[in-house]
Design an enzyme around this catalytic site. Structure first.
Site, PDB file in Angstrom:
ATOM      1  N   GLY A 111       0.556  -5.007   0.791  1.00  0.00           N
ATOM      2  CA  GLY A 111      -0.673  -5.025  -0.014  1.00  0.00           C
ATOM      3  C   GLY A 111      -0.487  -5.744  -1.345  1.00  0.00           C
ATOM      4  O   GLY A 111      -1.456  -6.257  -1.918  1.00  0.00           O
ATOM      5  N   GLU A 140       4.494  -5.110   7.250  1.00  0.00           N
ATOM      6  CA  GLU A 140       3.676  -4.148   7.987  1.00  0.00           C
ATOM      7  C   GLU A 140       4.124  -3.897   9.422  1.00  0.00           C
ATOM      8  O   GLU A 140       4.133  -2.753   9.877  1.00  0.00           O
ATOM      9  CB  GLU A 140       2.194  -4.590   7.983  1.00  0.00           C
ATOM     10  CG  GLU A 140       1.481  -4.383   6.661  1.00  0.00           C
ATOM     11  CD  GLU A 140       1.611  -5.564   5.710  1.00  0.00           C
ATOM     12  OE1 GLU A 140       2.483  -6.435   5.939  1.00  0.00           O
ATOM     13  OE2 GLU A 140       0.849  -5.624   4.726  1.00  0.00           O
ATOM     14  N   GLU A 158      -0.907  -9.283  -0.621  1.00  0.00           N
ATOM     15  CA  GLU A 158      -2.340  -9.491  -0.355  1.00  0.00           C
ATOM     16  C   GLU A 158      -3.134  -9.498  -1.663  1.00  0.00           C
ATOM     17  O   GLU A 158      -4.080 -10.270  -1.823  1.00  0.00           O
ATOM     18  CB  GLU A 158      -2.831  -8.403   0.604  1.00  0.00           C
ATOM     19  CG  GLU A 158      -2.214  -8.575   1.997  1.00  0.00           C
ATOM     20  CD  GLU A 158      -2.371  -7.363   2.900  1.00  0.00           C
ATOM     21  OE1 GLU A 158      -2.048  -6.243   2.473  1.00  0.00           O
ATOM     22  OE2 GLU A 158      -2.826  -7.529   4.047  1.00  0.00           O
ATOM     23  N   ALA A 183       0.863  -1.180   0.000  1.00  0.00           N
ATOM     24  CA  ALA A 183       0.000   0.000   0.000  1.00  0.00           C
ATOM     25  C   ALA A 183       0.896   1.224   0.000  1.00  0.00           C
ATOM     26  O   ALA A 183       2.068   1.158   0.382  1.00  0.00           O
ATOM     27  CB  ALA A 183      -0.882  -0.021   1.243  1.00  0.00           C
TER      28      ALA A 183
HETATM   29  N1  CO8 Z   1       4.536   3.174  -0.807  1.00  0.00           N
HETATM   30  C1  CO8 Z   1       4.915   4.348  -1.335  1.00  0.00           C
HETATM   31  N2  CO8 Z   1       6.031   4.500  -2.072  1.00  0.00           N
HETATM   32  C2  CO8 Z   1       6.796   3.416  -2.260  1.00  0.00           C
HETATM   33  C3  CO8 Z   1       6.474   2.148  -1.727  1.00  0.00           C
HETATM   34  C4  CO8 Z   1       5.271   2.042  -0.969  1.00  0.00           C
HETATM   35  N3  CO8 Z   1       4.841   0.880  -0.446  1.00  0.00           N
HETATM   36  N4  CO8 Z   1       7.418   1.279  -2.082  1.00  0.00           N
HETATM   37  C5  CO8 Z   1       8.338   1.976  -2.804  1.00  0.00           C
HETATM   38  N5  CO8 Z   1       7.959   3.258  -2.923  1.00  0.00           N
HETATM   39  C6  CO8 Z   1       8.656   4.340  -3.618  1.00  0.00           C
HETATM   40  C7  CO8 Z   1       9.873   4.816  -2.847  1.00  0.00           C
HETATM   41  O1  CO8 Z   1       9.509   5.729  -1.836  1.00  0.00           O
HETATM   42  C8  CO8 Z   1      10.689   5.443  -3.949  1.00  0.00           C
HETATM   43  O2  CO8 Z   1      10.143   6.722  -4.236  1.00  0.00           O
HETATM   44  P1  CO8 Z   1      11.138   7.968  -4.607  1.00  0.00           P
HETATM   45  O3  CO8 Z   1      11.803   7.539  -5.892  1.00  0.00           O
HETATM   46  O4  CO8 Z   1      10.204   9.105  -4.777  1.00  0.00           O
HETATM   47  O5  CO8 Z   1      12.088   8.083  -3.456  1.00  0.00           O
HETATM   48  C9  CO8 Z   1      10.392   4.563  -5.163  1.00  0.00           C
HETATM   49  O6  CO8 Z   1       9.176   3.863  -4.845  1.00  0.00           O
HETATM   50  C10 CO8 Z   1      11.467   3.542  -5.418  1.00  0.00           C
HETATM   51  O7  CO8 Z   1      11.671   2.814  -4.214  1.00  0.00           O
HETATM   52  P2  CO8 Z   1      13.126   2.592  -3.575  1.00  0.00           P
HETATM   53  O8  CO8 Z   1      14.033   3.732  -3.911  1.00  0.00           O
HETATM   54  O9  CO8 Z   1      12.929   2.270  -2.135  1.00  0.00           O
HETATM   55  O10 CO8 Z   1      13.600   1.318  -4.415  1.00  0.00           O
HETATM   56  P3  CO8 Z   1      14.580   0.161  -3.942  1.00  0.00           P
HETATM   57  O11 CO8 Z   1      14.847  -0.653  -5.159  1.00  0.00           O
HETATM   58  O12 CO8 Z   1      15.753   0.708  -3.202  1.00  0.00           O
HETATM   59  O13 CO8 Z   1      13.728  -0.708  -2.883  1.00  0.00           O
HETATM   60  C11 CO8 Z   1      11.739  -1.828  -2.076  1.00  0.00           C
HETATM   61  C12 CO8 Z   1      12.558  -1.376  -3.299  1.00  0.00           C
HETATM   62  C13 CO8 Z   1      12.535  -2.884  -1.330  1.00  0.00           C
HETATM   63  C14 CO8 Z   1      10.448  -2.429  -2.592  1.00  0.00           C
HETATM   64  C15 CO8 Z   1      11.473  -0.632  -1.149  1.00  0.00           C
HETATM   65  O14 CO8 Z   1      10.940   0.420  -1.925  1.00  0.00           O
HETATM   66  C16 CO8 Z   1      10.524  -0.905  -0.031  1.00  0.00           C
HETATM   67  O15 CO8 Z   1      10.897  -1.505   0.961  1.00  0.00           O
HETATM   68  N6  CO8 Z   1       9.254  -0.438  -0.170  1.00  0.00           N
HETATM   69  C17 CO8 Z   1       8.268  -0.490   0.884  1.00  0.00           C
HETATM   70  C18 CO8 Z   1       7.777  -1.895   1.095  1.00  0.00           C
HETATM   71  C19 CO8 Z   1       6.756  -1.938   2.177  1.00  0.00           C
HETATM   72  O16 CO8 Z   1       7.016  -1.661   3.331  1.00  0.00           O
HETATM   73  N7  CO8 Z   1       5.525  -2.313   1.816  1.00  0.00           N
HETATM   74  C20 CO8 Z   1       4.439  -2.456   2.741  1.00  0.00           C
HETATM   75  C21 CO8 Z   1       3.626  -1.240   2.749  1.00  0.00           C
HETATM   76  S1  CO8 Z   1       2.373  -1.310   3.987  1.00  0.00           S
HETATM   77  C22 CO8 Z   1       1.153  -2.226   3.317  1.00  0.00           C
HETATM   78  O17 CO8 Z   1       1.229  -2.686   2.222  1.00  0.00           O
HETATM   79  C23 CO8 Z   1      -0.029  -2.428   4.195  1.00  0.00           C
HETATM   80  C24 CO8 Z   1      -1.220  -2.955   3.480  1.00  0.00           C
HETATM   81  C25 CO8 Z   1      -2.390  -2.920   4.398  1.00  0.00           C
HETATM   82  C26 CO8 Z   1      -2.695  -1.510   4.741  1.00  0.00           C
HETATM   83  C27 CO8 Z   1      -3.993  -1.389   5.455  1.00  0.00           C
HETATM   84  C28 CO8 Z   1      -4.260   0.078   5.697  1.00  0.00           C
HETATM   85  C29 CO8 Z   1      -5.579   0.315   6.248  1.00  0.00           C
END
Ligand code: CO8
Length: 264
Positions: free
Chosen positions: A115, A138, A118, A70
């Site tokens: 997400g 999460e 999921e 998400a």
């Molecule tokens: N949300 C928003 N932006 C994201 C996300 C995300 N989940 N994942 C990556 N991005 C963005 C980064 O911020 C970055 O943006 P910018 O270029 O503007 O800085 C761009 O995508 C590229 O990402 P990275 O530079 O981090 O790329 P890497 O190759 O270094 O890393 C990863 C890739 C490993 C995928 C890393 O981006 C990462 O760890 N992302 C987050 C993963 C995460 O924690 N996901 C879980 C999110 S929470 C969730 O899904 C909950 C669902 C249920 C919610 C219920 C709510 C009610």
């Protein structure tokens, strides 16, 4: 079928296969509210066009991510009411995927986190790139999975494994995902879509009614006591004898020819 121009997803239909691509590659295809709503709208459209769409493939744009979760930037400042609303929107859209009569295949081409995992778990079959990485990160963000992860992942891999994956919040490889039953097939990245198309072609040779009914029985009866589940299967099995597809399938076998199913 006329496919609208969505803002965050792409929807194409070719050879009876609909492909829905989450299209936010700059943010690793993170699911924001607008994307979740569009996914629901696209699945409504697919459901309305069962004559034209026999299989649905869900994938992510770009080389790196299926869906990295998400959208954290959208969620950070939410209060509990807004978080509940977002979760309901996701549940609504993911239930549409799960309850679709047609078979759905997640083509997991990269990061499949939170997400994203999921979303993939809401599809019927997961075909994954050998480079894909899975996880439910999460708890590392101070939340629990909120788009079905505590439930669908648990049903796929069992309580112990789900608790381990969710509590550790670390990524697991495609091989590990395959070993524990989260991934159904693994392919080299360049072979991913060939593998998906191979499965789709095999499914589409069969009666679409029977495929849809089999999916329905498997999902609806999965958590029932076995005697009731078996009874439910009997009822569905009997219903297939009211279809032309059953007559065609059995006649084709006895006449030593290929069946032509019309889905009626
Ligand atoms: N949300 C928003 N932006 C994201 C996300 C995300 N989940 N994942 C990556 N991005 C963005 C980064 O911020 C970055 O943006 P910018 O270029 O503007 O800085 C761009 O995508 C590229 O990402 P990275 O530079 O981090 O790329 P890497 O190759 O270094 O890393 C990863 C890739 C490993 C995928 C890393 O981006 C990462 O760890 N992302 C987050 C993963 C995460 O924690 N996901 C879980 C999110 S929470 C969730 O899904 C909950 C669902 C249920 C919610 C219920 C709510 C009610």
């Amino acid at each position: 079928m006329n496919t609208p121009n969505y803002e965050n997803i792409l929807l194409t239909v070719e050879n009876d296969i609909a492909t829905l691509t989450i299209n936010r590659p700059k943010s690793m295809n993170a699911l924001n509210t607008a994307t979740l709503i569009e996914i629901g709208q696209a699945f409504d459209l697919i459901r309305e066009n069962q004559d034209e769409v026999k299989i649905v493939v869900v994938t992510g744009a770009g080389e790196k991510a299926f869906v990295a979760g998400a959208d954290i930037s959208e969620m950070r400042d939410m209060n509990s009411l807004q978080a509940a609303e977002l979760s309901k929107i996701a549940h609504n859209s993911f239930s549409k995927i799960e309850n679709l009569p047609q078979l759905t295949i997640a083509a997991v081409n990269g990061y499949c986190l939170g997400g994203g995992c999921e979303l993939a778990s809401s599809c019927d079959v997961r075909v994954v790139s050998s480079k894909a990485k899975f996880g439910q990160p999460e708890v590392g963000l101070g939340i629990v999975p909120g788009f079905g992860g505590t439930q669908r992942l648990t049903r796929l891999v069992g309580r112990g494994k789900a608790k381990e994956i969710i509590s550790m919040a670390t990524m697991i490889s495609a091989e590990e995902a395959h070993r524990i039953g989260l991934a159904d097939e693994i392919a080299e990245p360049e072979e991913l879509m060939n593998k998906v198309n191979e499965i789709a072609a095999a499914v589409m040779k069969n009666s679409p009614i029977a495929v849809g009914m089999a999916k329905y029985v498997i999902d609806r009866a999965a958590d029932l006591p076995l005697d009731i589940a078996i009874d439910f299967e009997t009822q569905m099995w009997a219903q297939t004898f009211a279809t032309n597809d059953q007559k065609e399938g059995m006649s084709a076998f006895l006449e030593k020819r290929s069946a032509t199913f019309n889905g009626d």
